[in-house]
Write a protein that holds these residues in place. Structure first.
Motif, short mmCIF file in Angstrom:
data_model
loop_
_atom_site.label_atom_id
_atom_site.label_comp_id
_atom_site.label_asym_id
_atom_site.label_seq_id
_atom_site.Cartn_x
_atom_site.Cartn_y
_atom_site.Cartn_z
N PRO A 128 3.85 54.26 54.04
CA PRO A 128 5.07 54.26 54.61
C PRO A 128 5.43 52.79 55.12
CG PRO A 128 3.71 56.06 55.60
CD PRO A 128 2.60 54.79 54.63
N LYS A 129 6.60 52.75 55.35
CA LYS A 129 7.19 51.36 55.66
C LYS A 129 6.44 50.82 57.01
CE LYS A 129 11.28 49.15 57.87
NZ LYS A 129 12.69 49.23 58.28
N TYR A 130 6.39 51.55 57.99
CA TYR A 130 5.79 50.99 59.11
C TYR A 130 4.31 50.58 58.98
CZ TYR A 130 4.00 55.74 60.09
OH TYR A 130 3.26 56.78 59.79
N ASN A 131 3.76 51.27 58.33
CA ASN A 131 2.21 50.98 57.73
C ASN A 131 2.26 49.73 57.06
OD1 ASN A 131 1.06 54.34 57.72
ND2 ASN A 131 0.60 52.90 59.28
N TRP A 132 3.14 49.65 56.04
CA TRP A 132 3.06 48.63 55.14
C TRP A 132 3.38 47.33 55.78
CZ3 TRP A 132 1.18 46.95 50.86
CH2 TRP A 132 1.55 46.06 50.09
N LEU A 133 4.48 47.05 56.78
CA LEU A 133 4.82 46.09 57.69
C LEU A 133 3.59 45.71 58.49
CD1 LEU A 133 8.30 46.99 58.82
CD2 LEU A 133 7.72 45.11 57.56
N GLU A 134 2.66 46.55 59.13
CA GLU A 134 1.56 46.39 59.91
C GLU A 134 0.47 45.74 59.16
OE1 GLU A 134 -0.84 48.86 63.30
OE2 GLU A 134 -0.27 49.83 61.46
N VAL A 135 0.27 46.30 57.72
CA VAL A 135 -0.79 45.80 56.73
C VAL A 135 -0.44 44.43 56.54
CG1 VAL A 135 -1.39 45.82 54.55
CG2 VAL A 135 -1.64 47.72 55.69
N LEU A 136 0.85 43.85 56.23
CA LEU A 136 1.32 42.66 55.81
C LEU A 136 0.97 41.80 56.97
CD1 LEU A 136 4.30 43.51 53.65
CD2 LEU A 136 2.02 42.97 52.86
N GLU A 137 1.36 42.02 57.95
CA GLU A 137 1.46 41.11 59.33
C GLU A 137 0.02 40.77 59.60
OE1 GLU A 137 3.50 39.52 60.76
OE2 GLU A 137 5.32 40.33 61.01
N GLN A 138 -0.98 41.91 59.60
CA GLN A 138 -2.40 41.65 59.95
C GLN A 138 -3.36 40.79 59.08
OE1 GLN A 138 -3.88 45.73 61.02
NE2 GLN A 138 -2.90 45.62 62.88
N VAL A 139 -2.83 41.24 57.70
CA VAL A 139 -3.76 40.48 56.60
C VAL A 139 -3.25 39.05 56.60
CG1 VAL A 139 -4.16 40.08 54.34
CG2 VAL A 139 -4.18 42.51 55.33
N ALA A 140 -1.88 38.68 56.67
CA ALA A 140 -1.38 37.31 56.70
C ALA A 140 -1.97 36.62 57.97
CB ALA A 140 -0.06 37.25 56.53
N LYS A 141 -1.86 37.22 59.10
CA LYS A 141 -2.47 36.63 60.22
C LYS A 141 -3.93 36.29 60.24
CE LYS A 141 -2.72 36.87 65.16
NZ LYS A 141 -2.24 37.91 66.51
N TRP A 142 -4.66 37.38 59.62
CA TRP A 142 -6.27 37.17 59.58
C TRP A 142 -6.34 36.06 58.54
CZ3 TRP A 142 -9.98 37.85 56.07
CH2 TRP A 142 -11.29 37.83 56.53
N VAL A 143 -6.00 35.99 57.50
CA VAL A 143 -6.16 34.97 56.40
C VAL A 143 -5.79 33.62 56.93
CG1 VAL A 143 -5.54 34.12 54.09
CG2 VAL A 143 -6.26 36.44 54.44
N GLU A 144 -4.83 33.42 57.73
CA GLU A 144 -4.42 32.10 58.30
C GLU A 144 -5.36 31.70 59.20
OE1 GLU A 144 -0.43 30.23 60.40
OE2 GLU A 144 -0.20 32.23 59.73
#
Length: 672
Positions: A128-144
């Motif tokens: 769902p949208k709210y989960n997808w946004l959360e996944v994108l933010e968390q993965v991008a932040k962790w990799v960075e």
């Protein structure tokens, strides 16, 4: 229409990719442009995979990929790639393996996040949208924040995928027996639903190749439970909501154990294999209901999935007008209005109620009883019921045609077309309907001229008059099988020679000499993070099992022991898996049965060979490899077999042959 957004998918031919061409997400197709951009800008990749008929793919598109907030984040931090899994099953296989390794499950839509070098770091399915946004933010932040850890994790996942794809050659002596087949069924039967058919798990998917093995196993062993498992399944499916009671054809799967509530998309590959299966079952049982299913399903394919050139389209969507199944369901009032005085009987026949048997007053048409039981309960003759139902179907399909149809995925895929081609051949041989053969020959010529090059290279896809994408192993394996089937139906050796040529091409470009198996991708294809060797039979048989069967049959026709040894080696490599997981190695188990009980080679030499072949085709003979020629043949197997003025039947098994005969009944006795 004027669109606010247009992305890099706009020039693609895949209907699935074109569905996303006006998303605010800046989608790219899989290719060097997107991959180079990720490396150049040091951005993570989103690899999002689906297909046109996928309901939850549409849901995620609407909730997330059409949403400006989501698109802004995806475009800022990622390079976004959309993949049609049916066009590029090689990419789908790799990243599906990733998701299965990471989560233990899989499905579509499939969404993977990868480093700029395409090595995966995260994966899942629908969000769902709210989960997808959360996944994108968390993965991008962790990799960075953890670039080294991210690189190490991606490398570990990649190595796990590569290791999982390895097939270790089994160098033990290969032996296959009827006891092996018994062992397979003894385990398999624990998972069979002997009340409602299919396997015990929900959702229920048709598994045609599994049923074909069970029929063959019953033929060899007279095990009634195996036959019962198949017939219960076929009857329940034909009566259920998974079967389109008005227009013919099957939906992809049932969400319940009764085959009542379908996931409404109709896939070419399902309907192709089910036509073959119901044809085979009719050949064995002479059940007229199976003939009806075949005829109605082929009518559906001809009406809704066939191009003017003779190619077959891929699928019909589950949704229309934004609702799943809307095209197929009925209110009681709609049927009463359409049918008038016969509506009461038809309403009962298809279990239609005022309140609806599904949702919002809507009814899925299905049957609870056999026609004999129903006609007796209504005190009408069986013949009167047949007339009434046929008339109702004509009226209701005409009425339904006024609705907005589900979208058609009009790409033409080689492997799925080959499955459909073979199903038309199978139906022709069982029902002796020349129209089926004509359609099969038209499709075979289409594949041969539009999707095959002069050097026997196949393309994967044909859309808008253009062939594209280098063919994969399943394209070759199923096309070879279809050409062999055409030879067996027509005794035109041209098709057999074409099959042999495609087999030789496959050995040159796909064969792995270390394992004795075939890679899914050609040596001409650009490298992915892993080179897959698919072995599991599922709703579609694996390309390797189909190729092994092809090599066995071609080896018989051309006296090529090397082909047969290759098939034997391949089977030996997966024997232990086949013994444990029979339902998902069913095509391999069919091959195992050929080694356990060697088939009869039936050669018919003389001008009446076609008519004698038709006599054989009235019987279910899964242990026969048939050939025929009206005059001197290019095949060595016909050397010395022609007798002037006579049509002779030769029955051989291994290196031993019975006395040749002109009499069909005598020949049949030699087999049975």
């Amino acid at each position: 229409m004027e669109h606010t957004f247009t992305n890099h998918l706009i020039n693609e031919t895949s209907p699935y990719l074109l569905q996303h061409a006006h998303n605010p997400v800046d989608w790219y197709p899989w290719g060097q442009e997107a991959l180079d951009k990720a490396l150049r800008e040091n951005k993570l990749l989103i690899i999002s995979i689906g297909y046109a008929a996928c309901h939850w793919c549409h849901v995620m598109e609407h909730e997330s990929f059409e949403d400006n907030e989501v698109a802004e984040l995806m475009n800022e931090k990622f390079v976004c790639i959309k993949v049609d899994r049916e066009e590029r099953p090689d990419i789908d296989q790799v990243y599906m393996n990733v998701v299965q390794v990471l989560t233990g499950g899989g499905g579509w839509p499939l969404n993977c996040i990868a480093l700029p070098d395409v090595k995966p770091i995260y994966g899942g399915t629908y969000y769902p949208k709210y989960n997808w946004l959360e996944v994108l933010e968390q993965v991008a932040k962790w990799v960075e924040e953890n670039p080294q850890l991210a690189s190490e994790r991606a490398e570990q996942i990649t190595q796990r995928i590569k290791t999982s794809e390895l097939i270790i050659a089994n160098n033990e002596e290969s032996q296959f027996t009827i006891n092996d087949l018994n062992s397979i069924f003894d385990i398999w039967k624990n998972d069979i639903d002997f009340i409602d058919g299919g396997n015990k798990q929900v959702p229920k998917f048709p598994l045609p190749v599994g049923a074909q093995f069970l029929l063959q196993y019953n033929f060899l062993t007279n095990n009634p439970a195996a036959l019962n498992a198949v017939l219960i399944t076929l009857n329940k499916m034909a009566n259920g909501g998974i079967y389109d009671q008005i227009g013919g054809g099957f939906a992809r799967y049932s969400t319940d154990k009764y085959w009542f509530l379908p996931h409404f998309e109709k896939m070419l590959y399902d309907n192709a294999q089910l036509v073959s299966l119901y044809s085979t079952a009719f050949q064995l049982t002479k059940d007229i209901n199976y003939k009806t299913v075949v005829a109605e399903t082929l009518d559906f394919v001809q009406r809704e999935l066939t191009s003017a050139e003779g190619g077959f389209y891929s699928s019909l969507d589950a949704d229309s007008e934004g609702e799943e199944g809307k095209f197929y369901v009925w209110t009681k009032k709609e049927i009463q209005s359409a049918l008038g005085f016969i509506s009461d009987t038809i309403l009962d026949y298809y279990n239609v109620t005022e309140s609806g048997n599904w949702e919002a007053l809507k009814n899925i048409l299905f049957k609870k009883n056999t026609d004999a039981e129903f006609s007796e309960s209504k005190n009408i003759t069986a013949d009167d019921l047949v007339v009434m139902v046929l008339e109702a179907k004509k009226v209701l399909i005409k009425e339904r045609s006024k609705r907005i149809r589900p979208a058609t995925d009009d790409k033409i895929l080689t492997s799925w077309n080959a499955l459909m081609l073979k199903s038309y051949v199978d139906a022709y041989r069982v029902f002796d309907n020349n129209q089926y053969l004509e359609i099969a020959l038209k499709n075979a010529e289409f594949l041969d001229t539009k999707l095959k090059t002069n050097d026997n290279k196949l393309h994967r896809n044909y859309t808008n008059g253009k062939a594209s994408i280098n063919g994969f192993l399943d394209d070759y394996a199923f096309t070879i099988a279809a050409y062999i089937a055409l030879y067996q139906a027509t005794f035109d050796e041209n098709w057999l020679l074409k099959a042999e040529q495609l087999a030789e091409y496959s050995i040159t470009h796909f064969f792995d000499s270390r394992s004795g198996m075939f890679y899914y991708t050609s040596d001409d294809d650009p490298d992915l993070i892993a080179r897959n060797i698919d072995i599991n039979d599922n709703v579609i048989p694996s390309a390797n099992s189909e190729m092994a069967k092809n090599l066995f049959i071609l080896g018989k026709y051309f006296y090529n022991d090397e082909y047969i040894q290759k098939a034997k080696t391949m089977l030996n490599n997966v024997k232990q898996q086949a013994l444990q997981y029979g339902a998902y190695y069913a095509n391999w188990s069919i091959l195992m049965s050929w080694f356990a009980a060697e088939p009869f080679d039936v050669s018919i030499a003389g001008k009446d060979c076609d008519n004698i072949r038709k006599e054989f085709d009235k019987h279910y003979l899964s242990n026969v490899i048939i050939s025929g020629a009206k005059k001197e043949s290019g095949l060595d197997l016909f050397t010395g077999k022609f007798t002037a003025g006579k049509t002779m039947i030769y029955i051989c098994q291994g290196k031993s042959c019975h006395q040749a005969t002109e009499n069909f009944d005598e020949a049949l006795k030699q087999i049975k």
